[in-house]
Motif scaffolding. Structure first.
Motif, PDB file in Angstrom:
ATOM      1  N   ARG A 142       1.424   2.712  16.672  1.00  0.00           N
ATOM      2  CA  ARG A 142       2.411   3.160  15.690  1.00  0.00           C
ATOM      3  C   ARG A 142       3.842   2.884  16.123  1.00  0.00           C
ATOM      4  N   ASN A 183       5.327  -0.638  14.531  1.00  0.00           N
ATOM      5  CA  ASN A 183       6.051  -0.753  13.253  1.00  0.00           C
ATOM      6  C   ASN A 183       6.879   0.495  12.982  1.00  0.00           C
ATOM      7  N   MET A 237       6.209   3.574  12.908  1.00  0.00           N
ATOM      8  CA  MET A 237       5.670   4.670  12.102  1.00  0.00           C
ATOM      9  C   MET A 237       5.911   6.006  12.796  1.00  0.00           C
ATOM     10  N   ASP A 291       8.863  14.021  13.604  1.00  0.00           N
ATOM     11  CA  ASP A 291      10.153  14.535  14.076  1.00  0.00           C
ATOM     12  C   ASP A 291      10.250  14.635  15.593  1.00  0.00           C
ATOM     13  N   VAL A 293      12.125  -0.049   7.130  1.00  0.00           N
ATOM     14  CA  VAL A 293      11.462  -0.455   5.887  1.00  0.00           C
ATOM     15  C   VAL A 293      11.186  -1.961   5.893  1.00  0.00           C
ATOM     16  N   ARG A 328       8.486  -2.820   8.489  1.00  0.00           N
ATOM     17  CA  ARG A 328       7.114  -2.515   8.079  1.00  0.00           C
ATOM     18  C   ARG A 328       6.590  -3.519   7.062  1.00  0.00           C
ATOM     19  N   ALA A 329       7.504  -4.200   6.372  1.00  0.00           N
ATOM     20  CA  ALA A 329       7.034  -5.265   5.500  1.00  0.00           C
ATOM     21  C   ALA A 329       6.511  -6.428   6.338  1.00  0.00           C
ATOM     22  N   VAL A 349       5.406  -6.021   9.607  1.00  0.00           N
ATOM     23  CA  VAL A 349       4.313  -5.530  10.437  1.00  0.00           C
ATOM     24  C   VAL A 349       3.521  -4.531   9.597  1.00  0.00           C
ATOM     25  N   GLY A 350       2.482  -5.020   8.940  1.00  0.00           N
ATOM     26  CA  GLY A 350       1.706  -4.176   8.038  1.00  0.00           C
ATOM     27  C   GLY A 350       0.764  -3.286   8.813  1.00  0.00           C
ATOM     28  N   MET A 351       0.249  -2.259   8.124  1.00  0.00           N
ATOM     29  CA  MET A 351      -0.613  -1.323   8.825  1.00  0.00           C
ATOM     30  C   MET A 351      -1.786  -0.900   7.947  1.00  0.00           C
ATOM     31  N   PHE A 377      -4.904   2.008   8.006  1.00  0.00           N
ATOM     32  CA  PHE A 377      -5.114   3.287   8.690  1.00  0.00           C
ATOM     33  C   PHE A 377      -6.596   3.578   8.898  1.00  0.00           C
ATOM     34  N   GLY A 395       3.292  -3.148  -2.767  1.00  0.00           N
ATOM     35  CA  GLY A 395       4.160  -3.715  -1.731  1.00  0.00           C
ATOM     36  C   GLY A 395       5.025  -4.843  -2.273  1.00  0.00           C
ATOM     37  N   HIS A 403       9.228  -4.900  -2.672  1.00  0.00           N
ATOM     38  CA  HIS A 403      10.007  -5.864  -1.897  1.00  0.00           C
ATOM     39  C   HIS A 403      10.553  -6.985  -2.773  1.00  0.00           C
ATOM     40  N   ARG A 410      -3.954  -4.649   0.427  1.00  0.00           N
ATOM     41  CA  ARG A 410      -2.635  -4.101   0.124  1.00  0.00           C
ATOM     42  C   ARG A 410      -1.657  -4.418   1.243  1.00  0.00           C
ATOM     43  N   THR A 424       2.017  -8.045   1.203  1.00  0.00           N
ATOM     44  CA  THR A 424       3.455  -8.200   1.470  1.00  0.00           C
ATOM     45  C   THR A 424       3.716  -9.348   2.439  1.00  0.00           C
TER      46      THR A 424
END
Lengths: 265, 444
Positions: free
Chosen positions: A61, A64, A66, A71, A94, A97-98, A100-102, A104, A121, A125, A174, A178
């Motif tokens: 994480r 990218n 994440m 916090d 932002v 992350r476009a 480096v996609g993820m 889960f 996506g 963008h 998905r 991007t």
């Protein structure tokens, strides 16, 4: 087979996509990742293995950013994507992350139509000028996600109505929609049955043609099957990082050997 | 090996058959049975009180929805009307005309009485003369012909026909006596008196203390409506914006914790406190008009906000974090993740919370006591938006309170009737909330 891979690796060696130096991650007072140095190559599948809680997902994480959304999480050290520091003040997560996609652990399609899932996506963008272009992007993404044939007749159906394996492939589609350069996968098969797992693994192997894939997995067999390079994490340390064949046949570190033979973890 | 021996040689007495219930199990079953009985008793008590409430409301309130009227055909003689208009207290002359018509109609129907027209008029609402005059002023062309009027019967006559007023009760009454009631019986047989649905109760305005038969809840219903508009316009955007910020964007620190605790506490603050706050802030400091639905709405907004914030935050929290991750993972900004994905999923919960907050505000009386929306006789329906928001008005619960404390038992009946209308509104709002929730949840 193994020989062919060695040749590929030789080609890839000089093409480093992500390089991490002295990465430390803290959750509050808890030092979760300690001094991790790793070079992730382009057009390669890199597997992160290790026992639960060893920090492999946390490290993934970081790649990218994440972890920004948590916090109490603090990341130190340098992570470079194509030579650029991703933690630089000028970097917008932002945009990162476009690139480096993820994907889960649990399939998490949006509760919208299959089409909207793949189109989201590209839409945000601004990748498509009109509906026809967007249709094209969606079709390409779904084809790359190896799910096009199953859903092409019901693109308006909700993505949440698909089976678990299909949902996960939709999530992969998905993520590739991007046009990312790196694809991070956090235990993408842990919620899937063996058949769906096989389909996703096949897909990962195909994705290697275009992307650098980093996959976190609990299954050592899976790491052995899909990856070219493997990193073993233990208690927040990167214990060993080498070619997959070497890690599983002739590991240098004692802890790696204990883990892959089932004595720890 | 040791295990095996333990199984083969059980201690005497420890061997039990599953065909017999051992005392310990029987005890547990008994406890379970007792608990079920307690639960059923609790539910029965609850249902009993609910039934008692509904029976009380329906039996007391439905009577307010019908009204006795006296049907009179009155000739509109130009000379008489001119004479009445020339008089200083005009309606008194018109009243005399109505009285004469009543006497005439009664003798036509063969009802014999020795009462004077003045005494007979006691059976009609005090507004009969005014109604007559209003008709003449509105329809000057009708003068010269005749018109059939349906005058409201006085609340005593109305109550007698509804079984509320008895001959014994009229012994001390200075308005009517038992002889009147005999006449009413005869008039009913002659078709001079009829009972019909009371639309004026639903759409009409409140009336003075001596004319309960003319009182309606319509104007205060409008007051409630304008207050709800104010509450919706302020509480919904402020509440949702605050909760989205607190839930999705605000950093977790002492300060936001403090805000959180305070919001939770505010939801439990007695509503009269919000009333005095509204009085101090909106009327004494901001000098907004007293008794106005705008002020009432703002005060109720203060009261509703915590409810909306709490329910909105709860529904935002219930959206699985995987959806946020998914959106952020494909490169959505935080705001896009919230507005494209989280908010639509939280919408049914937010709407339900908002409608329940509105329903709570609709039924609230205490804060209105302090800003002067109680005790005001809402006699004129507002004409237009500005007067709807700014002219003094009442609200449904305040109107019910007002009626309940008036002396005439006819008003007591109206109060119950008002409660039926208020409850219908609340039920409608709750049903809308349920339907919205169902409708949106199917998509998810």
């Amino acid at each position: 087979m193994n020989d062919m891979r060695l040749i590929e690796r030789a080609v890839d060696m000089d093409d480093i996509k992500i390089s991490a130096r002295d990465v430390q991650v803290y959750y509050g007072d808890n030092h979760a990742i300690k001094d991790v140095n790793v070079d992730i190559q382009d057009k390669t599948v890199t597997a992160f293995i290790g026992p639960s809680g060893c920090g492999k997902s946390t490290f993934l994480r970081c790649l990218n950013r994440m972890n920004d959304t948590i916090d109490i999480c603090r990341v130190e050290g340098d992570i470079h994507l194509d030579g650029e520091d991703i933690n630089d003040k000028r970097v917008d997560p932002v945009q990162l992350r476009a690139k480096v996609g993820m994907v889960f652990q649990k399939p998490n399609p949006f509760p919208k139509s299959i089409y909207d899932n793949a189109a989201y996506g590209p839409k945000i963008h601004g990748m498509a000028k009109n509906k026809a272009e967007l249709d094209e992007i969606v079709e390409r993404a779904l084809r790359r996600g190896a799910i096009w044939d199953e859903v092409k007749d019901r693109l308006d159906a909700p993505g949440t109505g698909l089976s678990g394996g299909q949902q996960q492939r939709l999530c992969i589609a998905r993520a590739v929609a991007t046009e990312p350069e790196v694809l991070l996968m956090d235990e993408p098969c842990s919620a899937l049955d063996p058949i769906a797992t096989a389909q996703v693994e096949e897909l990962i192997d195909e994705l290697r043609q275009n992307y650098s894939v980093v996959i976190v997995t609990h299954s050592m067999q899976q790491a052995a099957r899909v990856s070219q390079k493997t990193a073993f994490f233990h208690l927040g340390n990167l214990v060993e990082y080498d070619e997959t064949g070497k890690i599983f046949t002739n590991p240098e570190d004692e802890r790696t050997e204990s883990y892959i033979t089932g004595r720890i973890g | 090996m040791t295990d095996a021996t333990a199984h083969t040689t059980p201690e005497p007495g420890s061997k039990s058959s599953i065909l017999t219930v051992d005392p310990h199990t029987a005890k547990r079953h008994a406890a379970e049975g007792r608990f079920k009985i307690y639960g059923i008793i609790a539910i029965c008590i609850g249902l009993f009180f609910l039934a008692a409430l509904l029976i009380a409301i329906v039996s007391n309130g439905t009577r307010a929805f019908t009204q006795t009227r006296v049907v009179l055909e009155i000739p509109l003689v130009a000379a008489e009307i001119e004479a009445a208009e020339a008089y200083i207290v005009k309606t008194s002359k018109y009243n005399d005309l109505v009285g004469e018509a009543l006497t005439g109609a009664m003798s036509d129907a063969g009802i014999e009485t020795e009462m004077e027209p003045k005494e007979l008029l006691m059976m009609l609402s005090g507004s009969a003369g005014a109604n007559f005059r209003n008709f003449v002023l509105e329809n000057p062309d009708a003068v010269g012909g005749s018109h059939q009027f349906e005058f409201l019967a006085s609340s005593r006559v109305d109550g007698y026909l509804k079984g509320r007023v008895t001959r014994e009760a009229l012994v001390d009454d200075k308005n009517l006596d038992a002889a009147h009631l005999d006449l009413v019986d005869q008039m009913r047989e002659a078709g001079l008196v009829e009972r019909s649905f009371n639309w004026d109760f639903i759409f009409g305005a409140d009336a003075s203390e001596s004319r309960p038969e003319a009182a309606g809840i319509g104007v205060s219903m409008l007051g409630s409506f304008f207050m709800m508009l104010v509450v919706l316009a302020f509480a919904l955007p402020i509440g949702i914006a605050a909760s989205i910020y607190l839930e999705e964007f605000a950093p977790q620190n002492r300060f936001t914790d403090l805000i959180e605790v305070n919001i939770a506490n505010l939801a439990a603050v007695p509503s009269i406190v919000f009333g005095i706050l509204g009085l101090a802030v909106f009327i004494q400091v901001m000098h907004l008009p007293q008794s106005a639905p705008l002020v009432g709405g703002l005060t109720l907004t203060l009261m509703t906000l915590p409810t909306i914030v709490i329910s909105t935050r709860a529904s935002l929290k219930s959206v699985p974090p995987s959806i946020r991750d998914a959106a952020l993972g494909v490169g959505a900004s935080k705001m896009q993740a919230v507005f494209h994905h989280v908010l639509p999923l939280a919408m049914p919960g937010i709407l339900t919370g908002t409608i329940i907050g509105l329903a709570q505000a609709l039924g609230e009386t205490a804060p209105l006591l302090l800003i002067g929306m109680v005790g005001f006789i809402a006699s004129n329906p507002p004409d237009g938006l500005a007067s709807g928001f700014l002219d003094p008005n009442s609200a449904m619960p305040a109107q019910i309170y007002e009626w309940a404390k008036r002396a005439d038992p006819a008003y007591y009946e109206r109060a119950w009737g008002g409660i039926i209308i208020l409850l219908l509104f609340l039920m409608t709002m709750n049903i809308i909330a349920i339907l919205l929730r169902r409708k949106f949840e199917r998509r998810w």
